[in-house]
Design a protein around this motif. Sequence first.
Motif, PDB file in Angstrom:
ATOM      1  N   LEU A 256     -14.531   6.397  10.481  1.00 15.99           N
ATOM      2  CA  LEU A 256     -14.158   7.539  11.311  1.00 15.99           C
ATOM      3  C   LEU A 256     -13.881   7.107  12.744  1.00 15.99           C
ATOM      4  O   LEU A 256     -13.002   7.663  13.420  1.00 15.99           O
ATOM      5  N   ALA A 257     -14.618   6.116  13.211  1.00 18.12           N
ATOM      6  CA  ALA A 257     -14.414   5.616  14.573  1.00 18.12           C
ATOM      7  C   ALA A 257     -13.222   4.668  14.664  1.00 18.12           C
ATOM      8  O   ALA A 257     -12.740   4.381  15.774  1.00 18.12           O
ATOM      9  N   ASN A 258     -12.730   4.204  13.499  1.00 14.58           N
ATOM     10  CA  ASN A 258     -11.606   3.263  13.474  1.00 14.58           C
ATOM     11  C   ASN A 258     -10.588   3.722  12.438  1.00 14.58           C
ATOM     12  O   ASN A 258     -10.537   3.206  11.306  1.00 14.58           O
ATOM     13  N   PRO A 259      -9.746   4.691  12.770  1.00 12.59           N
ATOM     14  CA  PRO A 259      -8.833   5.296  11.786  1.00 12.59           C
ATOM     15  C   PRO A 259      -7.784   4.340  11.216  1.00 12.59           C
ATOM     16  O   PRO A 259      -7.171   4.663  10.199  1.00 12.59           O
ATOM     17  N   LEU A 260      -7.572   3.192  11.851  1.00 15.27           N
ATOM     18  CA  LEU A 260      -6.622   2.219  11.314  1.00 15.27           C
ATOM     19  C   LEU A 260      -7.291   1.240  10.337  1.00 15.27           C
ATOM     20  O   LEU A 260      -6.625   0.380   9.759  1.00 15.27           O
TER      21      LEU A 260
ATOM     22  N   GLY B  77     -13.699  -4.897   0.675  1.00 14.32           N
ATOM     23  CA  GLY B  77     -13.034  -5.588   1.772  1.00 14.32           C
ATOM     24  C   GLY B  77     -12.541  -4.574   2.792  1.00 14.32           C
ATOM     25  O   GLY B  77     -12.145  -3.463   2.431  1.00 14.32           O
ATOM     26  N   VAL B  78     -12.569  -4.947   4.063  1.00 13.79           N
ATOM     27  CA  VAL B  78     -12.103  -4.074   5.131  1.00 13.79           C
ATOM     28  C   VAL B  78     -10.828  -4.650   5.721  1.00 13.79           C
ATOM     29  O   VAL B  78     -10.772  -5.841   6.065  1.00 13.79           O
ATOM     30  N   LEU B  79      -9.792  -3.814   5.833  1.00 12.09           N
ATOM     31  CA  LEU B  79      -8.508  -4.237   6.389  1.00 12.09           C
ATOM     32  C   LEU B  79      -8.175  -3.379   7.604  1.00 12.09           C
ATOM     33  O   LEU B  79      -8.601  -2.223   7.708  1.00 12.09           O
ATOM     34  N   THR B  80      -7.374  -3.952   8.495  1.00 10.55           N
ATOM     35  CA  THR B  80      -6.876  -3.226   9.651  1.00 10.55           C
ATOM     36  C   THR B  80      -5.385  -3.007   9.481  1.00 10.55           C
ATOM     37  O   THR B  80      -4.619  -3.969   9.347  1.00 10.55           O
ATOM     38  N   SER B  81      -4.959  -1.753   9.449  1.00  8.28           N
ATOM     39  CA  SER B  81      -3.553  -1.434   9.229  1.00  8.28           C
ATOM     40  C   SER B  81      -2.757  -1.568  10.525  1.00  8.28           C
ATOM     41  O   SER B  81      -3.284  -1.394  11.625  1.00  8.28           O
ATOM     42  N   ASP B  82      -1.475  -1.865  10.352  1.00 11.01           N
ATOM     43  CA  ASP B  82      -0.535  -1.888  11.468  1.00 11.01           C
ATOM     44  C   ASP B  82       0.161  -0.539  11.508  1.00 11.01           C
ATOM     45  O   ASP B  82       0.884  -0.170  10.590  1.00 11.01           O
ATOM     46  N   ALA B  83      -0.068   0.220  12.577  1.00 12.18           N
ATOM     47  CA  ALA B  83       0.471   1.571  12.665  1.00 12.18           C
ATOM     48  C   ALA B  83       1.992   1.600  12.581  1.00 12.18           C
ATOM     49  O   ALA B  83       2.575   2.603  12.154  1.00 12.18           O
ATOM     50  N   SER B  84       2.633   0.519  12.972  1.00 11.78           N
ATOM     51  CA  SER B  84       4.096   0.489  12.959  1.00 11.78           C
ATOM     52  C   SER B  84       4.672   0.094  11.604  1.00 11.78           C
ATOM     53  O   SER B  84       5.871   0.221  11.368  1.00 11.78           O
ATOM     54  N   ASP B  85       3.821  -0.400  10.703  1.00  5.39           N
ATOM     55  CA  ASP B  85       4.289  -0.827   9.379  1.00  5.39           C
ATOM     56  C   ASP B  85       4.121   0.324   8.391  1.00  5.39           C
ATOM     57  O   ASP B  85       3.014   0.642   7.975  1.00  5.39           O
ATOM     58  N   THR B  86       5.237   0.929   8.031  1.00  9.38           N
ATOM     59  CA  THR B  86       5.204   2.079   7.118  1.00  9.38           C
ATOM     60  C   THR B  86       5.699   1.717   5.715  1.00  9.38           C
ATOM     61  O   THR B  86       5.947   2.608   4.902  1.00  9.38           O
ATOM     62  N   SER B  87       5.834   0.425   5.434  1.00  2.00           N
ATOM     63  CA  SER B  87       6.415   0.003   4.152  1.00  2.00           C
ATOM     64  C   SER B  87       5.571   0.444   2.959  1.00  2.00           C
ATOM     65  O   SER B  87       6.104   0.897   1.936  1.00  2.00           O
TER      66      SER B  87
END
Length: 312
Positions: A105-109, A179-189
Motif C-alpha cells: 500500500l505504501a509502494n503502489p509500483l 518475489g517482489v518486483l518494482t514496476s516501471d510506470a512508463s512501461d505499459t506493454s
Amino acid sequence: MSKKSSYLLGIILTIILGSILYYFLCCSVCCNNESYESKSDEIKSEITPEIKDATRNAFMIKDANGDFNIEMNDNFNFKTSNFSILNPVSGNVENGVSKLKDYLLANPLKTIDITGLYKTDEVNNSAYPNLGLARANSVKNYFVLHGGVPLKQINTFGKLNDEINPDETDTLFGPIEFGVLTSDASDTSSIEALKTACDAIKSNPLILHFQTGEAAINLTAEQREKIANISHCVDKLGVKIQVIGHTDNTGNAAHNVVLGQQRADFAKGYLIKNGILEDNIETSSQGSKVPIADNTTEEGRAENRRTEITIN
C-alpha cells in the motif's frame, strides 16, 4: 593284481566317487542357497521404496530493491494433488501477510509474485493449466480476503518442481515461492498484452457443454488456459465474469430457464472453488432462446446445451 593292490585301488575309487557325489549333491545345494539368498536380497532391494525426507520451504519474501525482508519456517501447506490451503495457517504467516499489505500500500509500483510449485506425479483436479497455478491462486485469495493485500498488486504463476517431497501423510510443506518486483510506470506493454487477451475472450467466450439435466464440467487444455486468462483479466482490469446458461428446446420454456440458471450457478461455484472471488461473477439464463445450432438434430441440440463464460 595282488589283493593288496586291489584293496588300495578300491579305496582310491571310493574317495574319487565320494568326492564327485559330494560336489554334485552338497555343493550344488550350498551354491543354490547362496544364489537364492542373493536373488532374495535383489528382490527386496527392488520393492523397497526409497524414503525421502519431506521438503520444508520457508515463507520468505524479499525486495531486492527495497527494505522489505521477512523469513520464517512456517508457510502455506497443501495435500498432494490438491490446491486448497491446509488449515490452520500459522500466526507467523498471518503477521507476515499483514506486513506485506502495509508495504505494498505504501509502494503502489511494487507487486508480489506468487509462484505455486507442483510435481509431475500429482493429479491436476483444478480448472487451471497446472496445479502450481491453482495453488498460487489459493494463496492470492488468502492474501486478499484475510490480509487485505491489493489484488492488482498480485501476480500468480505455476512452476514444475520435482525436488519437493511430501511427508508420510502426503502433505507438501510450503510449495510456494514469492518475489517482489518494482514496476516501471512508463512501461505499459504488459497491461496492453493483457487487454488484448481479454478482448479475445469477449469475442470468443469459453463454452462449456452439458448433457440434458446434467451439470458436469470436463475441461480441455485450451479451456484451462482460457480460465487462467479470465482470472488475470478480473484481477488486473477489474472486469466482471458473465456466466450465461443455455439449453436446447427440449421441455417447456420455463423449465429451460431454470435448467439454464442451474448450469450457470454450477459453473459459478466451480469458478469460485478455483480461486475466482464470488463478487466478481454474475450469472443469468437464456434458456432455449439463443440457439447456436439446429434443434431438430441431436448434434444441434448438444451444441445448444451450453454455458458461456465471458467478461464485460
